[in-house]
Write an enzyme that holds these catalytic residues in place. Structure first.
Site, PDB file in Angstrom:
ATOM      1  CE  LYS A  68      12.520  93.620 105.498  1.00  0.00           C
ATOM      2  NZ  LYS A  68      13.780  94.339 105.668  1.00  0.00           N
TER       3      LYS A  68
ATOM      4  N   GLY B 265      16.555  93.945  96.880  1.00  0.00           N
ATOM      5  CA  GLY B 265      15.349  93.497  97.589  1.00  0.00           C
ATOM      6  C   GLY B 265      14.718  94.601  98.419  1.00  0.00           C
TER       7      GLY B 265
ATOM      8  N   GLY C 283      24.758  96.988 110.355  1.00  0.00           N
ATOM      9  CA  GLY C 283      23.345  97.366 110.359  1.00  0.00           C
ATOM     10  C   GLY C 283      22.695  97.425 111.733  1.00  0.00           C
TER      11      GLY C 283
ATOM     12  CB  ALA D 222      15.677  90.841  85.199  1.00  0.00           C
TER      13      ALA D 222
ATOM     14  NE  ARG E 293      21.245  86.183  93.830  1.00  0.00           N
ATOM     15  CZ  ARG E 293      21.195  85.267  94.772  1.00  0.00           C
ATOM     16  NH1 ARG E 293      22.253  84.551  95.066  1.00  0.00           N
ATOM     17  NH2 ARG E 293      20.072  85.049  95.423  1.00  0.00           N
TER      18      ARG E 293
HETATM   19  P1  NAP Z   1      15.491  90.433 100.163  1.00  0.00           P
HETATM   20  O1  NAP Z   1      14.308  91.287  99.897  1.00  0.00           O
HETATM   21  O2  NAP Z   1      15.349  88.962 100.135  1.00  0.00           O
HETATM   22  O3  NAP Z   1      16.655  90.890  99.126  1.00  0.00           O
HETATM   23  C1  NAP Z   1      17.927  90.297  99.156  1.00  0.00           C
HETATM   24  C2  NAP Z   1      18.724  90.776  97.952  1.00  0.00           C
HETATM   25  O4  NAP Z   1      20.036  90.213  98.062  1.00  0.00           O
HETATM   26  C3  NAP Z   1      18.152  90.308  96.610  1.00  0.00           C
HETATM   27  O5  NAP Z   1      18.437  91.297  95.632  1.00  0.00           O
HETATM   28  C4  NAP Z   1      18.971  89.046  96.329  1.00  0.00           C
HETATM   29  O6  NAP Z   1      19.118  88.735  94.967  1.00  0.00           O
HETATM   30  C5  NAP Z   1      20.322  89.462  96.865  1.00  0.00           C
HETATM   31  N1  NAP Z   1      21.145  88.319  97.208  1.00  0.00           N
HETATM   32  C6  NAP Z   1      20.838  87.304  98.074  1.00  0.00           C
HETATM   33  N2  NAP Z   1      21.876  86.426  98.146  1.00  0.00           N
HETATM   34  C7  NAP Z   1      22.824  86.906  97.303  1.00  0.00           C
HETATM   35  C8  NAP Z   1      24.116  86.436  96.934  1.00  0.00           C
HETATM   36  N3  NAP Z   1      24.644  85.314  97.457  1.00  0.00           N
HETATM   37  N4  NAP Z   1      24.821  87.154  96.018  1.00  0.00           N
HETATM   38  C9  NAP Z   1      24.303  88.287  95.480  1.00  0.00           C
HETATM   39  N5  NAP Z   1      23.086  88.792  95.798  1.00  0.00           N
HETATM   40  C10 NAP Z   1      22.367  88.099  96.699  1.00  0.00           C
HETATM   41  O7  NAP Z   1      16.127  90.793 101.607  1.00  0.00           O
HETATM   42  P2  NAP Z   1      16.131  92.216 102.332  1.00  0.00           P
HETATM   43  O8  NAP Z   1      14.975  92.323 103.207  1.00  0.00           O
HETATM   44  O9  NAP Z   1      16.394  93.248 101.295  1.00  0.00           O
HETATM   45  O10 NAP Z   1      17.402  92.053 103.305  1.00  0.00           O
HETATM   46  C11 NAP Z   1      18.716  91.972 102.788  1.00  0.00           C
HETATM   47  C12 NAP Z   1      19.706  91.981 103.941  1.00  0.00           C
HETATM   48  O11 NAP Z   1      19.655  93.214 104.633  1.00  0.00           O
HETATM   49  C13 NAP Z   1      19.416  90.878 104.976  1.00  0.00           C
HETATM   50  O12 NAP Z   1      20.601  90.237 105.318  1.00  0.00           O
HETATM   51  C14 NAP Z   1      18.913  91.587 106.182  1.00  0.00           C
HETATM   52  O13 NAP Z   1      19.349  90.995 107.361  1.00  0.00           O
HETATM   53  C15 NAP Z   1      19.554  92.975 106.027  1.00  0.00           C
HETATM   54  N6  NAP Z   1      18.638  93.978 106.605  1.00  0.00           N
HETATM   55  C16 NAP Z   1      19.034  94.594 107.741  1.00  0.00           C
HETATM   56  C17 NAP Z   1      18.207  95.524 108.331  1.00  0.00           C
HETATM   57  C18 NAP Z   1      18.665  96.203 109.569  1.00  0.00           C
HETATM   58  O14 NAP Z   1      17.815  96.695 110.306  1.00  0.00           O
HETATM   59  N7  NAP Z   1      19.941  96.280 109.809  1.00  0.00           N
HETATM   60  C19 NAP Z   1      16.959  95.821 107.781  1.00  0.00           C
HETATM   61  C20 NAP Z   1      16.607  95.170 106.598  1.00  0.00           C
HETATM   62  C21 NAP Z   1      17.448  94.226 106.034  1.00  0.00           C
HETATM   63  P3  NAP Z   1      18.015  87.839  94.173  1.00  0.00           P
HETATM   64  O15 NAP Z   1      16.847  88.757  93.963  1.00  0.00           O
HETATM   65  O16 NAP Z   1      18.727  87.478  92.927  1.00  0.00           O
HETATM   66  O17 NAP Z   1      17.700  86.676  95.069  1.00  0.00           O
END
Ligand code: NAP
Length: 286
Positions: free
Chosen positions: A73, A140, A246, A166, A163
């Protein structure tokens, strides 16, 4: 219904992600397209980060449009020549299209999706005007949408747990109501709403935080979704917390994207039924 065709519509629709196997958007959007009689297909494209820019250039030349999911994104936001104010504010794009002249444009419909999901959960729990403290797990693209929405809630403060704290710097720089702390096993600070914006629970029954670490009485909103809800949501509700996953956010962000591409609202009930075995909730769109 005869299939409709309009030369100004995108040539095809894609979901860009890595991985994308878990995603329900293709099934949901395909159902919306069929219900509207629109002669287009929507497919998932698994694109590794190193291949993202080439893929976007190819899609732009085809006048394709689509959605963006984990982990692209922020990168797609950087690649878009034009962004809506919401996309700019959040630094994340989940919906893109190509304007006349070949310009790649981006929006963030996760903002509207999160707002609808949070409102429905809080309204159902009679907590609408009581949320002052939010705990947000993750830093994220989805977390950025949560920051945009909560910035308009009166006197709301967000404690963002990451986690790697920064990684939250862009959000704490952009949003004055957000402060960051490391994600630990300790009990969460007092809050009326806890939001999971990490992928924890997507591919397993893992919980982003332990149920006994949740603040007393807090509503729980898991942005991760599953056909039969996530394990964390079921466990939180079992412990007495109002909780939702979600799925409503998925439908609402997808409906807003569809409207952007085709200039008309899709049938949200059709979208909901395409991705869940659960009954259609009232007030979809609210
Ligand atoms: P993203 O931009 O990749 O961000 C993911 C975040 O989660 C980052 O801060 C990452 O930390 C952290 N993370 C990943 N694995 C982790 C773990 N094992 N322990 C602790 N923190 C962890 O992804 P995103 O687009 O924000 O999406 C995140 C989630 O929201 C996804 O599962 C997605 O399916 C869900 N989502 C749902 C909808 C919906 O319509 N329902 C819409 C958007 C997103 P690091 O930066 O350290 O890697």
């Amino acid at each position: 219904m005869p299939a409709l065709h309009d030369a100004s519509w995108p040539s095809r629709l894609v979901l860009l992600g890595h991985p994308v196997g878990h995603a329900l958007s293709p099934r949901m959007q395909q159902a919306a397209l069929a219900a509207a009689g629109i002669d287009r297909s929507y497919e998932a494209l698994d694109v590794a980060p190193a291949a993202l820019n080439d893929t976007l250039a190819e899609l732009a030349s085809e006048r394709a449009a689509g959605n963006v999911t984990i982990p692209h994104k922020r990168a797609v936001a950087s690649a878009c020549v034009e962004q809506t104010p919401l996309a700019e504010r959040s630094g994340a794009v989940n919906t893109f299209w190509v304007a006349a002249g070949g310009t790649l444009c981006g929006d963030n419909t996760d903002v509207a999706g999160f707002e609808a999901a949070a409102n429905a959960l809080l309204r159902g729990a009679a907590m609408c005007d009581t949320v002052r403290d939010v705990v947000l797990i993750g830093a994220g693209g989805a977390a950025a949408a949560v920051c945009v929405v909560t910035s308009s809630w009166p006197e709301c403060t967000v404690t963002l747990l990451a986690r790697d704290p920064a990684r939250a710097d862009p959000l704490t720089r952009q949003f004055e109501h957000v402060r960051v702390e490391p994600l630990t096993r300790a009990p969460l600070p007092p809050a009326q709403l806890v939001v999971n914006a990490t992928p924890i629970g997507l591919a397993s029954s893992a919980h982003p935080v332990a149920i006994d670490a949740l603040p007393r009485g807090a509503a729980v909103l898991d942005l991760v979704y599953a056909r039969a809800e996530t394990a964390w949501v079921r466990a939180a509700r079992g412990a007495g917390h109002p909780a939702a996953d979600g799925l409503r956010m998925l439908v609402e962000q997808g409906a807003a994207a569809f409207t952007r591409w085709f200039g008309r609202e899709p049938d949200r009930g059709v979208m909901w039924r395409a991705v869940t075995d659960r009954e259609t909730p009232g007030e979809l769109g609210g």
